[in-house]
Design a protein around this motif. Structure first.
Motif, PDB file in Angstrom:
ATOM      1  N   PRO A   2      -6.252   0.151   2.263  1.00  0.00           N
ATOM      2  CA  PRO A   2      -5.191   0.871   2.977  1.00  0.00           C
ATOM      3  C   PRO A   2      -4.628   2.058   2.195  1.00  0.00           C
ATOM      4  O   PRO A   2      -4.181   3.048   2.786  1.00  0.00           O
ATOM      5  N   VAL A   3      -4.660   1.959   0.872  1.00  0.00           N
ATOM      6  CA  VAL A   3      -4.225   3.097   0.042  1.00  0.00           C
ATOM      7  C   VAL A   3      -5.230   4.234   0.173  1.00  0.00           C
ATOM      8  O   VAL A   3      -4.851   5.402   0.298  1.00  0.00           O
ATOM      9  N   VAL A   4      -6.518   3.878   0.133  1.00  0.00           N
ATOM     10  CA  VAL A   4      -7.567   4.889   0.317  1.00  0.00           C
ATOM     11  C   VAL A   4      -7.376   5.605   1.650  1.00  0.00           C
ATOM     12  O   VAL A   4      -7.444   6.844   1.730  1.00  0.00           O
ATOM     13  N   GLU A   5      -7.123   4.831   2.701  1.00  0.00           N
ATOM     14  CA  GLU A   5      -6.952   5.415   4.033  1.00  0.00           C
ATOM     15  C   GLU A   5      -5.793   6.397   4.066  1.00  0.00           C
ATOM     16  O   GLU A   5      -5.852   7.441   4.732  1.00  0.00           O
ATOM     17  N   PRO A  21       0.792  -1.238   0.000  1.00  0.00           N
ATOM     18  CA  PRO A  21       0.000   0.000   0.000  1.00  0.00           C
ATOM     19  C   PRO A  21       0.821   1.284   0.000  1.00  0.00           C
ATOM     20  O   PRO A  21       0.470   2.245  -0.699  1.00  0.00           O
ATOM     21  N   ALA A  22       1.905   1.314   0.760  1.00  0.00           N
ATOM     22  CA  ALA A  22       2.704   2.544   0.815  1.00  0.00           C
ATOM     23  C   ALA A  22       3.296   2.878  -0.551  1.00  0.00           C
ATOM     24  O   ALA A  22       3.296   4.043  -0.977  1.00  0.00           O
ATOM     25  N   ALA A  23       3.778   1.847  -1.255  1.00  0.00           N
ATOM     26  CA  ALA A  23       4.353   2.074  -2.580  1.00  0.00           C
ATOM     27  C   ALA A  23       3.283   2.487  -3.583  1.00  0.00           C
ATOM     28  O   ALA A  23       3.498   3.376  -4.416  1.00  0.00           O
ATOM     29  N   ILE A  24       2.116   1.856  -3.492  1.00  0.00           N
ATOM     30  CA  ILE A  24       1.028   2.217  -4.398  1.00  0.00           C
ATOM     31  C   ILE A  24       0.579   3.651  -4.140  1.00  0.00           C
ATOM     32  O   ILE A  24       0.331   4.429  -5.077  1.00  0.00           O
ATOM     33  N   ALA A  25       0.472   4.026  -2.867  1.00  0.00           N
ATOM     34  CA  ALA A  25       0.090   5.398  -2.529  1.00  0.00           C
ATOM     35  C   ALA A  25       1.096   6.395  -3.104  1.00  0.00           C
ATOM     36  O   ALA A  25       0.702   7.446  -3.633  1.00  0.00           O
TER      37      ALA A  25
END
Length: 268
Positions: free
Chosen positions: A260-263, A229-233
């Protein structure tokens, strides 16, 4: 470059089991998504009825079509359906319009309506946009004619490029939209759909894509975002900074994985 805060949506055309659709809508709302969007195909739920049912099962979730195939209904019919769902949803409906995706010609034939020429289909989108009142409009566009129409009539422009299109191709499309829209460009929200989130995808989706998602990533395709998620964000934040894409949608199979990316990004 960005002028809009992030928001996120889920695209779904069905849900398993009785009561599955309201449950899906509630889960999408719980996960922090802004919208639940329904495609317009003969293999999925009827989009206007499904949008109304999803709105009835939720309290803040916006619902919409992604996207209505313009040849399948008259402009007056779309305006009528839109006004109905807008009323039933308490003003939470967004109308997505398009001139027809691959396969739409066969579906128009099955419905007994003429598919028409490309120019006629674009004209129908324009007629629908003018007939609809007091409803946000999303227009799916990639070619010049649809980009011109979206620049004039849309609140949101969905970039209708294939998942293997590169960021350079996205940028070229947005450059054209910028030139066409002029002073209106900063008011336009830009949407793109992610076809695969993470490092794997179900077999049916791989078959639908027509190529391995890893190949799409290797060639720089925007529609597959691998990693945690952190990398996608970070990828999406950078994409918004460079291209202005602030409204991101994912298919229902990836709603939980993408949450988690949305968050991390919603509202920023």
């Amino acid at each position: 470059m960005h002028n809009h805060a992030f928001r996120f949506g889920v695209v779904a055309g069905s849900a398993p089991g009785p009561g599955g659709w309201p449950g899906l809508a509630r889960r999408v709302e719980e996960l922090g998504y802004a919208t639940l969007l329904i495609p317009d195909t003969l293999q999925t739920l009827s989009p206007f009825a499904a949008a109304a049912a999803a709105a009835a099962a939720t309290s803040t979730l916006r619902v919409g079509t992604y996207v209505v195939a313009a040849p399948n209904r008259t402009p007056a019919m779309v305006a009528w359906e839109t006004e109905t769902v807008q009323t039933l949803s308490g003003g939470r409906f967004e109308l997505g319009l398009g001139a027809g995706r691959p396969g739409a010609e066969q579906e128009a034939a099955a419905l007994g309506v003429p598919f028409g020429t490309a120019a006629r289909r674009v004209g129908l989108v324009a007629e629908i946009a003018k007939a609809v009142k007091n409803t946000p409009i999303l227009i799916a566009a990639s070619g010049t004619r649809m980009l011109r129409l979206a620049a004039e009539q849309a609140d949101t422009v969905a970039l209708a490029l294939p998942p293997h299109a590169t960021e350079a191709e996205l940028a070229a499309t947005l450059d054209e939209l910028y030139e066409i829209a002029g002073d209106r460009f900063p008011k336009l929200e830009v949407n793109s759909n992610l076809f695969v989130v993470g490092d794997d995808a179900p077999d049916w989706l791989v078959r639908s894509l027509g190529r391995d998602p890893r190949e799409i990533v290797a060639r720089g395709g925007y529609g597959v975002v691998p990693g945690e998620p952190a990398a996608i964000a970070d990828t999406l934040a950078g994409r918004r900074d460079r291209l202005g894409i602030s409204y991101v949608t994912v298919g229902a199979p990836f709603a939980e994985r993408f949450a988690p990316v949305v968050e991390r990004l919603v509202g920023t």
